[in-house]
Structure formats: structure tokens, C-alpha cells
Scaffold this active site. Sequence first.
Site, PDB file in Angstrom:
ATOM      1  CB  ILE A 195      -0.924  -0.075   1.236  1.00 18.89           C
ATOM      2  CG1 ILE A 195      -1.777   1.161   1.464  1.00 18.89           C
ATOM      3  CG2 ILE A 195      -0.165  -0.351   2.505  1.00 18.89           C
ATOM      4  CD1 ILE A 195      -2.789   0.943   2.627  1.00 18.89           C
ATOM      5  CB  SER A 196       1.030   4.288  -2.098  1.00 18.93           C
ATOM      6  OG  SER A 196       1.005   3.607  -3.313  1.00 18.93           O
ATOM      7  CD  GLN A 197       5.071   6.927  -0.411  1.00 23.15           C
ATOM      8  OE1 GLN A 197       4.794   5.797  -0.795  1.00 23.15           O
ATOM      9  NE2 GLN A 197       6.065   7.617  -0.916  1.00 23.15           N
TER      10      GLN A 197
END
Length: 215
Positions: free
Chosen positions: A59-61
Site C-alpha cells: 500500500i503506498s505511503q
Amino acid sequence: MRDLERARMVDQYIIPRGMNDPALLAAMRHVPRHRFVPGKYSLFAYVDGPLPIGYGQTISQPSLVAEMTAHLQLRKTDKVLEVGTGSGYQAAVLAELADQVFTVEIVEPLARQAAHTLAELGYRNVRVRVGDGYEGWPEEAPFDAIIVTAAPDHVPQPLLDQLAVGGRLILPVGTYSQTLELHRRTGTGYERKTIMLVRFVPLVRPTGTKSEGRR
Ligand code: SAH
């Protein structure tokens, strides 16, 4: 739960990067990211870093989720397509800002888990489907906005085709390192803008898919 941590996340990582749209900031303060990450990473849910979600995916930042979303300039009436559901977190952020969200994930257990989390949190305007997002979701096109959260090595033509006039497509393009690109469909064609260098997991194609190169 954990509202203070989210408020701090927005103050520390999102506002300083120049994002100031009140609706976007409200969405980032509202969506419980800790519910979308595996339990053992829950503690780190409001730090500005990517986190593993299983099956080799991440999951992206939060700041990147916010920035990509900001570029889509969503309106409350928009119909949005996401390619790469993953945990469902980005889909939830989109669901706060748009009318309907359609999201495609190629890894079936991730799609199932994301649909479960989104339903538990009461998101009724998100539909999750298992499949190859390269092909978009033709039955629901056109879309006002399309976001791709895995990197193809070229811009998928079906996604350009499925944009409404005035529609925006944001995606990382490239192999090892990638460029985040924003495309807009105009009355006569497409405009393209490059945003920054990014690092995403590759967009994978089902085995047997013809590798057809640039179209
Ligand atoms: N947006 C997600 C993070 C996505 S990580 C979130 O908020 O959690 C990228 C996701 O893209 C992975 O789950 C990966 O399985 C998926 N993916 C890769 N290739 C794909 C394809 N061709 N079609 C749909 N999903 C794909």
C-alpha cells in the site's frame, strides 16, 4: 479510532507537500488506514511509508495516495476507476470524494479482503472486481477519472479509451523506476503531463496475454 494520529499525519506529511483541498484533507483525516493493513503493521499505519499487504504487494505511503488523488480533481458527481485495489485504502479515499468507484484487482484474495474491509466500513459506492485492470472496466465506461496504482511499461490504450472527455488518468509508467503521468482527454485528443519519479509494483498481465508492445 486513532483520529489524532490521522490529524497529525495530515499536518506533518500532507499539508507541507502543498495539498490544501479541504475535501481531500477531510478524506485523509477520515479513512482509517490501520483497518486496511495487516495487524502486525497496524502500529505504523499513520507513518508516511508504504506497507506490505501480502502477496508481494504494498500500500503506498499516505502522502502519495493524497497527491495522486489531488491530481484527479474529483467532484462529488464523478465516476472513478481504480486499477490495483490492493488493500482497498485508495478506493476508500476515492469513495469519500466521488460518486461511484469501480476498482479492479488481479489477485483474488486481495480483492476479496478489500471488498470485505470496505463493506465493514460502510462504503456502499465501491465495487470491486477480480480481473486484469489493463483492460479497464468497459461496461462502466466512460470514467471521469482513472487511477492506476501498479506500473505498466506503457499507457494502456483501453484506459485512454475509457476516459470521458475532460477525464483525467493518473498512472506510473515504466519498469525499474517510473514516471507518474497525468493524462487528460480533451475534445480533440489527449494532453500529457509528467509529475515526478515514483516506485510502484509492476502491473502484471495474466499469463497467455499477448505482449503487444505500444499501441
Ligand atoms: N491501491 C492499493 C495499493 C495497490 S498495490 C491500496 O490502496 O492498497 C498494486 C496492486 O495492483 C496490487 O494489489 C496488485 O496485485 C495489483 N495489480 C497488479 N497488476 C494488476 C492488473 N493487471 N490488474 C489489476 N490489478 C493489478
